[in-house]
Design a protein around this motif. Sequence first.
Motif, PDB file in Angstrom:
ATOM      1  N   LEU A  35       0.856  -1.179   0.000  1.00  0.00           N
ATOM      2  CA  LEU A  35       0.000   0.000   0.000  1.00  0.00           C
ATOM      3  C   LEU A  35       0.893   1.231   0.000  1.00  0.00           C
ATOM      4  O   LEU A  35       1.784   1.355   0.844  1.00  0.00           O
ATOM      5  CB  LEU A  35      -0.882   0.021   1.248  1.00  0.00           C
ATOM      6  CG  LEU A  35      -1.833  -1.151   1.471  1.00  0.00           C
ATOM      7  CD1 LEU A  35      -2.440  -1.061   2.879  1.00  0.00           C
ATOM      8  CD2 LEU A  35      -2.923  -1.167   0.424  1.00  0.00           C
ATOM      9  N   VAL A  36       0.666   2.157  -0.932  1.00  0.00           N
ATOM     10  CA  VAL A  36       1.479   3.364  -1.030  1.00  0.00           C
ATOM     11  C   VAL A  36       0.607   4.578  -0.715  1.00  0.00           C
ATOM     12  O   VAL A  36      -0.435   4.791  -1.354  1.00  0.00           O
ATOM     13  CB  VAL A  36       2.109   3.501  -2.433  1.00  0.00           C
ATOM     14  CG1 VAL A  36       2.942   4.782  -2.516  1.00  0.00           C
ATOM     15  CG2 VAL A  36       2.971   2.286  -2.755  1.00  0.00           C
ATOM     16  N   VAL A  46      -0.384  10.932  -8.907  1.00  0.00           N
ATOM     17  CA  VAL A  46       0.634  11.988  -8.885  1.00  0.00           C
ATOM     18  C   VAL A  46       1.889  11.477  -8.172  1.00  0.00           C
ATOM     19  O   VAL A  46       3.018  11.697  -8.617  1.00  0.00           O
ATOM     20  CB  VAL A  46       0.093  13.255  -8.203  1.00  0.00           C
ATOM     21  CG1 VAL A  46       1.228  14.235  -7.891  1.00  0.00           C
ATOM     22  CG2 VAL A  46      -0.944  13.934  -9.084  1.00  0.00           C
ATOM     23  N   HIS A  47       1.689  10.779  -7.075  1.00  0.00           N
ATOM     24  CA  HIS A  47       2.838  10.257  -6.335  1.00  0.00           C
ATOM     25  C   HIS A  47       3.561   9.176  -7.147  1.00  0.00           C
ATOM     26  O   HIS A  47       4.794   9.070  -7.085  1.00  0.00           O
ATOM     27  CB  HIS A  47       2.386   9.681  -4.991  1.00  0.00           C
ATOM     28  CG  HIS A  47       3.521   9.286  -4.103  1.00  0.00           C
ATOM     29  ND1 HIS A  47       4.381  10.206  -3.541  1.00  0.00           N
ATOM     30  CD2 HIS A  47       3.957   8.062  -3.683  1.00  0.00           C
ATOM     31  CE1 HIS A  47       5.286   9.574  -2.810  1.00  0.00           C
ATOM     32  NE2 HIS A  47       5.052   8.266  -2.887  1.00  0.00           N
ATOM     33  N   ARG A  48       2.814   8.411  -7.891  1.00  0.00           N
ATOM     34  CA  ARG A  48       3.411   7.392  -8.749  1.00  0.00           C
ATOM     35  C   ARG A  48       4.367   8.053  -9.744  1.00  0.00           C
ATOM     36  O   ARG A  48       5.479   7.569  -9.974  1.00  0.00           O
ATOM     37  CB  ARG A  48       2.298   6.629  -9.464  1.00  0.00           C
ATOM     38  CG  ARG A  48       2.754   5.468 -10.298  1.00  0.00           C
ATOM     39  CD  ARG A  48       1.561   4.639 -10.770  1.00  0.00           C
ATOM     40  NE  ARG A  48       1.971   3.739 -11.832  1.00  0.00           N
ATOM     41  CZ  ARG A  48       1.428   3.680 -13.034  1.00  0.00           C
ATOM     42  NH1 ARG A  48       0.392   4.467 -13.338  1.00  0.00           N
ATOM     43  NH2 ARG A  48       1.872   2.843 -13.929  1.00  0.00           N
ATOM     44  N   ALA A  49       3.944   9.170 -10.325  1.00  0.00           N
ATOM     45  CA  ALA A  49       4.808   9.901 -11.247  1.00  0.00           C
ATOM     46  C   ALA A  49       5.942  10.591 -10.498  1.00  0.00           C
ATOM     47  O   ALA A  49       7.084  10.629 -10.975  1.00  0.00           O
ATOM     48  CB  ALA A  49       3.981  10.925 -12.023  1.00  0.00           C
ATOM     49  N   PHE A  50       5.649  11.142  -9.326  1.00  0.00           N
ATOM     50  CA  PHE A  50       6.616  11.854  -8.493  1.00  0.00           C
ATOM     51  C   PHE A  50       7.806  10.955  -8.153  1.00  0.00           C
ATOM     52  O   PHE A  50       8.944  11.427  -8.045  1.00  0.00           O
ATOM     53  CB  PHE A  50       5.892  12.313  -7.220  1.00  0.00           C
ATOM     54  CG  PHE A  50       6.722  13.024  -6.193  1.00  0.00           C
ATOM     55  CD1 PHE A  50       7.087  14.351  -6.359  1.00  0.00           C
ATOM     56  CD2 PHE A  50       7.102  12.378  -5.023  1.00  0.00           C
ATOM     57  CE1 PHE A  50       7.826  15.021  -5.384  1.00  0.00           C
ATOM     58  CE2 PHE A  50       7.838  13.034  -4.046  1.00  0.00           C
ATOM     59  CZ  PHE A  50       8.208  14.357  -4.229  1.00  0.00           C
ATOM     60  N   THR A  51       7.549   9.665  -7.988  1.00  0.00           N
ATOM     61  CA  THR A  51       8.603   8.709  -7.635  1.00  0.00           C
ATOM     62  C   THR A  51       9.167   7.985  -8.856  1.00  0.00           C
ATOM     63  O   THR A  51       9.888   6.997  -8.715  1.00  0.00           O
ATOM     64  CB  THR A  51       8.072   7.672  -6.632  1.00  0.00           C
ATOM     65  OG1 THR A  51       6.896   7.044  -7.165  1.00  0.00           O
ATOM     66  CG2 THR A  51       7.720   8.331  -5.310  1.00  0.00           C
ATOM     67  N   GLY A  52       8.828   8.451 -10.042  1.00  0.00           N
ATOM     68  CA  GLY A  52       9.353   7.842 -11.247  1.00  0.00           C
ATOM     69  C   GLY A  52       8.810   6.455 -11.524  1.00  0.00           C
ATOM     70  O   GLY A  52       9.405   5.684 -12.286  1.00  0.00           O
ATOM     71  N   GLY A  53       7.678   6.119 -10.895  1.00  0.00           N
ATOM     72  CA  GLY A  53       7.070   4.811 -11.105  1.00  0.00           C
ATOM     73  C   GLY A  53       7.903   3.655 -10.572  1.00  0.00           C
ATOM     74  O   GLY A  53       7.689   2.497 -10.969  1.00  0.00           O
ATOM     75  N   VAL A  65       1.708  -6.994  -5.626  1.00  0.00           N
ATOM     76  CA  VAL A  65       0.722  -6.066  -6.169  1.00  0.00           C
ATOM     77  C   VAL A  65       0.941  -4.740  -5.436  1.00  0.00           C
ATOM     78  O   VAL A  65       1.183  -4.723  -4.218  1.00  0.00           O
ATOM     79  CB  VAL A  65      -0.719  -6.565  -5.935  1.00  0.00           C
ATOM     80  CG1 VAL A  65      -1.745  -5.502  -6.319  1.00  0.00           C
ATOM     81  CG2 VAL A  65      -0.962  -7.849  -6.722  1.00  0.00           C
ATOM     82  N   VAL A  66       0.912  -3.637  -6.170  1.00  0.00           N
ATOM     83  CA  VAL A  66       1.109  -2.311  -5.580  1.00  0.00           C
ATOM     84  C   VAL A  66      -0.185  -1.528  -5.710  1.00  0.00           C
ATOM     85  O   VAL A  66      -0.780  -1.477  -6.796  1.00  0.00           O
ATOM     86  CB  VAL A  66       2.258  -1.553  -6.274  1.00  0.00           C
ATOM     87  CG1 VAL A  66       2.451  -0.178  -5.644  1.00  0.00           C
ATOM     88  CG2 VAL A  66       3.553  -2.370  -6.198  1.00  0.00           C
ATOM     89  N   ALA A  67      -0.637  -0.944  -4.613  1.00  0.00           N
ATOM     90  CA  ALA A  67      -1.860  -0.132  -4.631  1.00  0.00           C
ATOM     91  C   ALA A  67      -1.522   1.285  -4.178  1.00  0.00           C
ATOM     92  O   ALA A  67      -1.023   1.485  -3.072  1.00  0.00           O
ATOM     93  CB  ALA A  67      -2.920  -0.739  -3.714  1.00  0.00           C
ATOM     94  N   TYR A  68      -1.782   2.256  -5.054  1.00  0.00           N
ATOM     95  CA  TYR A  68      -1.578   3.669  -4.749  1.00  0.00           C
ATOM     96  C   TYR A  68      -2.924   4.246  -4.324  1.00  0.00           C
ATOM     97  O   TYR A  68      -3.830   4.408  -5.147  1.00  0.00           O
ATOM     98  CB  TYR A  68      -1.069   4.430  -5.971  1.00  0.00           C
ATOM     99  CG  TYR A  68       0.276   3.986  -6.504  1.00  0.00           C
ATOM    100  CD1 TYR A  68       1.447   4.630  -6.118  1.00  0.00           C
ATOM    101  CD2 TYR A  68       0.377   2.924  -7.409  1.00  0.00           C
ATOM    102  CE1 TYR A  68       2.681   4.245  -6.625  1.00  0.00           C
ATOM    103  CE2 TYR A  68       1.609   2.526  -7.914  1.00  0.00           C
ATOM    104  CZ  TYR A  68       2.754   3.189  -7.518  1.00  0.00           C
ATOM    105  OH  TYR A  68       3.979   2.796  -8.018  1.00  0.00           O
ATOM    106  N   LEU A  69      -3.061   4.570  -3.050  1.00  0.00           N
ATOM    107  CA  LEU A  69      -4.340   5.043  -2.522  1.00  0.00           C
ATOM    108  C   LEU A  69      -4.464   6.558  -2.671  1.00  0.00           C
ATOM    109  O   LEU A  69      -3.459   7.288  -2.637  1.00  0.00           O
ATOM    110  CB  LEU A  69      -4.491   4.651  -1.054  1.00  0.00           C
ATOM    111  CG  LEU A  69      -4.893   3.192  -0.768  1.00  0.00           C
ATOM    112  CD1 LEU A  69      -3.849   2.201  -1.259  1.00  0.00           C
ATOM    113  CD2 LEU A  69      -5.122   2.997   0.733  1.00  0.00           C
TER     114      LEU A  69
END
Length: 290
Positions: A35-36, A46-53, A65-69
């Motif tokens: 969980l992110v 936005v955070h996914r992009a902020f961290t370069g994926g 499995v990664v979940a961006y909440l």
Amino acid sequence: MSTTATVTRESVDVAGTTRTFTTVGAAAAPRPLLLVFHGSRQTGDVHRAFTGGMFDALAESGDAVVAYLDGHRGNWNDARRGSYFPARRDGIDDVAFARAVVDTLAGQNRIDPGRVFAAGYSNGGQMVIRLVHEAPGLLAGAAVIAATMPAPDNFLAADPDPTPLPVVLIHGTKDPIVSYEGGGFSWWKRKLFKVGGDSWSAPRTAEYFAERNGITADPVISRLAGVAGDPTEVERAEYGVDGRPPVVLYTVHRGGHTVPGPGNAPRVVGRTSHRINTAEVLGDFFGLRG
């Protein structure tokens, strides 16, 4: 940003409110779940992009499995008494949201509910701290990035029966938002981020989680190898004793309010270190990489 893993926008109902999240990875069998939790004024995407994926790599390999909440209006209802952003004012139950995401993905047989890990940055790191204290049994490990433990008079969560957990902390010594040395927020930070109250330093935070795990020994300190052209240096402090979950603090010397890895945060929040890849650190620490 691209990924070879399956990316899905999903939603759950929490107390009559629709909450959203993005999952990366379509497991053919139950996998660990990461969980992110994003920072203030962000969303999961936005955070996914902020961290370069970089967390996507854990899903692309099939290891997790990664979940961006997505927070409520860009924030999480963390456990700081001094918080007064929308998630706090509106009484949002983000602990229930995290549980609902886990229950949903477990119900689809996509994740192993016994191997759920959480990583949070800034306000998201504070949310992970809340989950550690208020959601016993939910997490198998926690990562707190650019956030430190609220001082006792600034902490709302109760922890009557602590559940030991492996914890990794990452913090820059030149963080202009959340001081590595702890303390309070300046007036402009209180106004911009709608938070207040005092917090402990990053080393004191690491000591707190070590003591919570029953570890009182001094940490083992090591320095990581450098990277050409990167002025940051990374020091690793591991608190450990046989039979107890470890706690590790990565001190990023000259690092800012950032997530070390391939992405580059705006310079206004300080330097992004490339000496470690946070996703790889978590993958190794939590055993998420095959």
